[in-house]
Design an enzyme around this catalytic site. Structure first.
Site, PDB file in Angstrom:
ATOM      1  N   ALA A 237      40.419  26.937  40.244  1.00  0.00           N
ATOM      2  CA  ALA A 237      40.201  28.040  39.298  1.00  0.00           C
ATOM      3  C   ALA A 237      40.591  27.595  37.894  1.00  0.00           C
ATOM      4  O   ALA A 237      41.549  26.840  37.720  1.00  0.00           O
ATOM      5  CB  ALA A 237      41.036  29.240  39.712  1.00  0.00           C
ATOM      6  N   GLU A 238      39.881  28.103  36.897  1.00  0.00           N
ATOM      7  CA  GLU A 238      40.169  27.725  35.499  1.00  0.00           C
ATOM      8  C   GLU A 238      41.580  28.153  35.101  1.00  0.00           C
ATOM      9  O   GLU A 238      42.204  27.524  34.258  1.00  0.00           O
ATOM     10  CB  GLU A 238      39.192  28.404  34.518  1.00  0.00           C
ATOM     11  CG  GLU A 238      37.737  28.096  34.732  1.00  0.00           C
ATOM     12  CD  GLU A 238      37.094  29.141  35.638  1.00  0.00           C
ATOM     13  OE1 GLU A 238      37.274  29.055  36.864  1.00  0.00           O
ATOM     14  OE2 GLU A 238      36.414  30.033  35.115  1.00  0.00           O
TER      15      GLU A 238
ATOM     16  N   THR B 217      34.520  38.217  47.615  1.00  0.00           N
ATOM     17  CA  THR B 217      33.299  38.404  48.407  1.00  0.00           C
ATOM     18  C   THR B 217      32.069  38.312  47.507  1.00  0.00           C
ATOM     19  O   THR B 217      31.054  37.713  47.878  1.00  0.00           O
ATOM     20  CB  THR B 217      33.353  39.768  49.121  1.00  0.00           C
ATOM     21  OG1 THR B 217      34.515  39.786  49.957  1.00  0.00           O
ATOM     22  CG2 THR B 217      32.129  40.021  49.973  1.00  0.00           C
TER      23      THR B 217
ATOM     24  N   THR C 111      31.623  36.581  44.706  1.00  0.00           N
ATOM     25  CA  THR C 111      31.296  35.176  44.402  1.00  0.00           C
ATOM     26  C   THR C 111      30.815  34.465  45.660  1.00  0.00           C
ATOM     27  O   THR C 111      29.894  33.649  45.612  1.00  0.00           O
ATOM     28  CB  THR C 111      32.529  34.461  43.807  1.00  0.00           C
ATOM     29  OG1 THR C 111      32.985  35.210  42.697  1.00  0.00           O
ATOM     30  CG2 THR C 111      32.219  33.050  43.379  1.00  0.00           C
TER      31      THR C 111
ATOM     32  N   GLU D 237      36.326  31.975  52.828  1.00  0.00           N
ATOM     33  CA  GLU D 237      37.514  32.826  52.991  1.00  0.00           C
ATOM     34  C   GLU D 237      37.483  33.803  51.824  1.00  0.00           C
ATOM     35  O   GLU D 237      37.806  33.440  50.698  1.00  0.00           O
ATOM     36  CB  GLU D 237      38.772  31.959  53.017  1.00  0.00           C
ATOM     37  CG  GLU D 237      39.953  32.673  53.627  1.00  0.00           C
ATOM     38  CD  GLU D 237      40.898  33.217  52.597  1.00  0.00           C
ATOM     39  OE1 GLU D 237      40.688  34.396  52.176  1.00  0.00           O
ATOM     40  OE2 GLU D 237      41.825  32.499  52.215  1.00  0.00           O
TER      41      GLU D 237
ATOM     42  N   CYS E 216      45.271  37.417  49.672  1.00  0.00           N
ATOM     43  CA  CYS E 216      44.149  38.036  50.391  1.00  0.00           C
ATOM     44  C   CYS E 216      44.614  38.753  51.646  1.00  0.00           C
ATOM     45  O   CYS E 216      43.888  39.592  52.172  1.00  0.00           O
ATOM     46  CB  CYS E 216      43.127  36.977  50.776  1.00  0.00           C
ATOM     47  SG  CYS E 216      42.497  36.111  49.371  1.00  0.00           S
TER      48      CYS E 216
HETATM   49  C1  SIN Z   1      45.235  33.902  50.606  1.00  0.00           C
HETATM   50  O1  SIN Z   1      45.685  34.795  49.922  1.00  0.00           O
HETATM   51  O2  SIN Z   1      44.025  33.674  50.609  1.00  0.00           O
HETATM   52  C2  SIN Z   1      46.084  32.999  51.433  1.00  0.00           C
HETATM   53  C3  SIN Z   1      47.239  33.642  52.029  1.00  0.00           C
HETATM   54  C4  SIN Z   1      47.914  32.809  53.081  1.00  0.00           C
HETATM   55  O3  SIN Z   1      47.498  31.694  53.388  1.00  0.00           O
HETATM   56  O4  SIN Z   1      48.903  33.294  53.613  1.00  0.00           O
END
Ligand code: SIN
Length: 478
Positions: free
Chosen positions: A174-175, A227, A229, A247, A281
């Site tokens: 990421a930039e 999602t 992108t 992911e 995430c």
């Molecule tokens: C993520 O936020 O994509 C990774 C989180 C993790 O590996 O625990």
């Protein structure tokens, strides 16, 4: 600190016409200026990776595994510097950054272990005189596109299995957070990775990624990010029929069943929700708590959240860093305002905390009671330190609300064991913590279903993403 691209073993970019500035998200101060690559450099990366691929794939698995083990040791030795670098560019508290460095070396060691134990698989074909053998081969040049929230670990968990499998990699971080990726590349180079096996450039995404996806030599795309992108990249990858691992976003439900140990559930909620200020995430985004304990859970969660100390990640006292940028703060504000407008009760937080010398990006840990599925925070990922709690009548309702989301990355269930595990099995997502707030583990499969993507990272599942299987049908001679 490396602030140039790594292409074919050389640190390049001094004479670049365009530059990107990397900022400390806490203060806005300039940390570094990095040359901004375009199509030409993207193509150079693929040239280097394709040329290096022939030799790298031919190395014995043991050689590749040893290299990854050495790289893990390099990361361990450099832990303090790498952690400080992560904190400076992404904002998270130092202790979390140290955890991220260890998490990254775990991925290197895990990939080394997996490739050492991978063997050809002979099998019965069912046809007289014909023996079958499944042979694993590296897929080829892999393009890795990584996010800012785990600038080291998300690259490590892509590069480690790729390199173990005998693939070569072209990567674009990421930039906002390119420096950790460049430091990772330097650590692998210092550990003996041959030129061209890993190439890292920094720049605006479109010219770089479009060049990679149009190049028939690129055979794999691995992406962690939104999602939205992910969809664009999937369309781009269709042209050359590039194999993808995606992911994407999450929207985790955190279910607390009747009979749960409330203190344990609160401790779990704290660990899962406020890590990286809610910018992961797999952070819980929806708390579905049995009515009988919802009031106690909400009150104790608010008390525990109030103990977090907002501050610059480099300050050892800080346990809650800034959000990455003003857009992130704006989204969190919108989600809180929408929830309150629709009837949620603000129990704690709900605003930013002004800190001397810092930007207005420290959103206080926020707990909302009486939330419901109509609220924005229940419909999309907040990516911030907001814990909206909805009381539910039973496990049925919890599962129904949890699974109503189009996303399905992670989930959590806290409660008495047999029932908690049964509920976990019914959740439509890729990773579930059962009385466990930190399910991520380099030996385990990580990835989602539905809008959260496909493909797995970690353990043997992660390695298989970088291999193709060739079937040899071996008949009798003569
Ligand atoms: C993520 O936020 O994509 C990774 C989180 C993790 O590996 O625990």
């Amino acid at each position: 600190m490396r602030d140039r691209w790594l292409i074919d073993g050389h640190w390049l970019g001094d004479r670049c016409a365009a530059w990107l500035t990397v900022h400390d998200p806490a203060t806005g101060a300039e940390i570094a200026r990095v040359p901004s690559a375009g199509e030409t450099e993207a193509r150079q990366c693929v040239d280097a990776a394709a040329a290096a691929g022939r030799g790298w794939a031919a190395q014995p698995a043991e050689v590749r595994a040893d290299l990854l083990d050495r790289a893990a040791e390099t990361l361990d030795r450099r832990l303090a510097d790498l952690a400080r670098g992560i904190t400076l560019e992404c904002g998270k508290p130092l202790r979390e950054s140290e955890g991220e460095v260890r998490y990254s070396s775990d991925y290197l060691r895990s990939a080394a272990r997996e490739i050492r134990t991978l063997h050809e698989e002979p099998f019965e074909t069912g046809r007289a005189g014909t023996r079958g053998v499944a042979v694993h081969e590296p897929i080829g040049v892999c393009a890795a596109v990584t996010p800012w929230n785990f600038p080291l670990a998300m690259l490590a968990r892509k590069v480690a299995p790729a390199v173990a499998a005998g693939c070569t990699v072209v990567a674009k971080p990421a930039e906002e957070t390119p420096l950790s990726a460049l430091a990772f590349a330097e650590a692998l180079q210092a550990s003996g990775l041959p030129p061209g096996v890993l190439n890292v450039i920094v720049g605006e995404p479109a010219p770089i990624v479009d060049t990679w996806l149009a190049d028939p030599r690129v055979r794999k795309l691995t992406f962690t990010g939104s999602t939205e992108t992910g969809r664009l990249l999937l369309r781009g990858a269709a042209e050359q029929v590039i194999r993808c691992s995606m992911e994407l976003g999450g929207h985790a439900a955190f279910i607390v069943l009747a009979g749960a140990d409330v203190d344990q559930a609160v401790a779990g909620a704290m660990a899962a929700k406020f890590r990286n200020a809610g910018q992961t995430c797999i952070c819980p985004n929806r708390f579905l708590v049995h009515r009988s304990i919802a009031t106690a859970f909400t009150a104790r969660l608010a008390l525990a959240a109030a103990e977090l100390v907002p501050g610059r990640g480099v300050d050892p006292a800080s346990t809650l860093g800034p959000l990455i940028n003003d857009a992130g703060v704006g989204k969190v504000r919108r989600h809180v305002a929408d929830a309150v407008m629709r009837g949620a009760r603000l129990v704690s937080g709900g605003q930013t905390e002004p800190l001397p010398g810092c930007l207005d990006r420290f959103f206080l840990p926020t707990v909302l009671a009486d939330c419901g599925p109509d609220m924005l925070c229940f419909r999309e990922e907040t990516f911030g330190p907001v814990a909206p709690v909805m009381p539910v009548s039973d496990a049925e309702e919890a599962v129904r609300v949890a699974n109503a989301s189009p996303w399905g990355l992670a989930g959590y269930v806290f409660g008495p064991r047999p029932e908690a595990e049964a509920v976990a099995r019914r959740l439509a997502c890729g990773v579930v913590g059962v009385n466990e707030a930190a399910p991520s583990n380099a030996r385990a499969p990580f990835g989602g279903v539905k809008w959260s993507g496909f493909g797995r990272e970690g353990g043997p599942w992660g390695l298989m993403e970088y291999l193709t299987v060739k079937y040899l049908a071996i008949g009798q001679e003569g």
